[in-house]
Design a protein around this motif. Structure first.
Motif, PDB file in Angstrom:
ATOM      1  N   TYR A  28       3.132   1.910   8.467  1.00  0.00           N
ATOM      2  CA  TYR A  28       4.448   1.684   7.858  1.00  0.00           C
ATOM      3  C   TYR A  28       5.404   1.026   8.854  1.00  0.00           C
ATOM      4  N   ILE A  69       6.625   0.356  -6.595  1.00  0.00           N
ATOM      5  CA  ILE A  69       7.519   0.526  -5.454  1.00  0.00           C
ATOM      6  C   ILE A  69       7.760  -0.835  -4.814  1.00  0.00           C
ATOM      7  N   LYS A  83       0.845  -1.196   0.000  1.00  0.00           N
ATOM      8  CA  LYS A  83       0.000   0.000   0.000  1.00  0.00           C
ATOM      9  C   LYS A  83       0.873   1.236   0.000  1.00  0.00           C
ATOM     10  N   ASP A  84       0.318   2.318  -0.460  1.00  0.00           N
ATOM     11  CA  ASP A  84       1.052   3.583  -0.497  1.00  0.00           C
ATOM     12  C   ASP A  84       0.868   4.267   0.856  1.00  0.00           C
ATOM     13  N   TYR A  85       1.721   3.906   1.799  1.00  0.00           N
ATOM     14  CA  TYR A  85       1.562   4.325   3.186  1.00  0.00           C
ATOM     15  C   TYR A  85       1.477   5.844   3.311  1.00  0.00           C
ATOM     16  N   GLU A  86       0.628   6.276   4.243  1.00  0.00           N
ATOM     17  CA  GLU A  86       0.452   7.710   4.467  1.00  0.00           C
ATOM     18  C   GLU A  86       1.254   8.158   5.685  1.00  0.00           C
ATOM     19  N   ARG A 123       2.236  10.555   0.846  1.00  0.00           N
ATOM     20  CA  ARG A 123       2.306   9.121   0.653  1.00  0.00           C
ATOM     21  C   ARG A 123       3.760   8.682   0.501  1.00  0.00           C
ATOM     22  N   ARG A 181      11.786   2.376  -6.910  1.00  0.00           N
ATOM     23  CA  ARG A 181      10.616   2.600  -7.755  1.00  0.00           C
ATOM     24  C   ARG A 181      11.016   2.365  -9.205  1.00  0.00           C
ATOM     25  N   SER A 193       5.004   7.117  -1.866  1.00  0.00           N
ATOM     26  CA  SER A 193       5.426   7.424  -3.241  1.00  0.00           C
ATOM     27  C   SER A 193       5.873   8.872  -3.386  1.00  0.00           C
ATOM     28  N   ASP A 194       5.297   9.764  -2.602  1.00  0.00           N
ATOM     29  CA  ASP A 194       5.685  11.171  -2.672  1.00  0.00           C
ATOM     30  C   ASP A 194       7.100  11.399  -2.152  1.00  0.00           C
TER      31      ASP A 194
END
Length: 232
Positions: free
Chosen positions: A157, A182, A63-66, A75, A177, A77-78
């Motif tokens: 995370y 990712i 998942k794209d952890y926040e 996120r 990535r 990814s950011d």
């Protein structure tokens, strides 16, 4: 590609022309013997680094952890920015702690200096479970101007890549990535149960250059000294 043929360490050490004022023959013999071991150590470090670089792709991040950054939610990814490699250090500074971990602070202090150059190759962030306001206060107090801090307030995370039981423990994880996907690449995995006799728990290579510098001194790391947040 075949491994390069290495000249024996004894032959390389024999090229040493260093001598210093008033040194004894005993010192020079011992120092040259140490030099041979230093050459072998350099080669071992490179062998281990090569094995690490050759690891297969790790598991895809589920998942794209926040996280919470200085400017709001972000996120995982950011955190890469425009890089394809992300280093995330989880420090011991959970909400239950009265103060941040001195050892973690020593690590981050060293990395803040090299981050100016490091961020040209990879992205680096520090995270902890404390609220972002507390982390930013700490960051400003310590002068960590080159490293972004983010809060993992949910703990999602941390439980996935540091500790499953919400323990306040440190950890370094590397993510890549590729083509928008990712993946986990590497995490430090040496635990206290893997410590050698007479040593404090440590990973290899050591990520804090302070200890490496102390290793060059007669007293070494010592057995009863540790970094502090403040010194009187």
């Amino acid at each position: 590609m075949a491994d390069p043929i290495l000249v024996p360490a004894e032959e390389l050490a024999a090229k040493n022309k260093a001598h210093f004022a008033n040194e004894s023959a005993e010192y020079r013999d011992a120092r040259n013997a140490l030099l041979r071991e230093e050459i072998e150590l350099r080669r071992q470090i490179e062998r281990v680094s090569s094995l690490r670089r050759a690891l297969p792709r790790g598991g895809e991040v589920a998942k794209d952890y926040e996280f919470i950054s200085e400017s709001g939610p972000v996120r995982l990814s950011d955190l890469f920015g425009d890089k394809d490699t992300l280093m995330v250090y989880s420090m011991m500074f959970g909400p239950q702690r009265k103060a941040p971990c001195p050892m973690c602070t020593s690590f981050v202090s060293a990395w803040n200096g090299v981050a100016f150059n490091l961020r040209e190759r990879v992205a680096l962030v520090v995270t902890a479970r404390s609220p972002i306001e507390r982390l930013l206060e700490y960051k400003q107090e310590r002068g960590f101007g080159f490293i972004p801090f983010v809060s993992d307030t949910s703990g999602d995370y941390t439980r996935a890549y540091v500790t499953v039981d919400d323990a306040d423990v440190p950890g370094m994880s590397i993510f890549t990535r590729r083509d928008g996907v990712i993946s986990h690449f590497y995490s430090t995995e040496m635990s206290g149960e893997m410590t050698d006799p007479g040593q404090d728990p440590r990973g290899a290579p050591d990520l804090d250059p302070m200890w490496l510098m102390l290793d060059l001194t007669p007293g070494g790391r010592g057995t009863d000294w540790y970094p502090k947040l403040k010194y009187s």
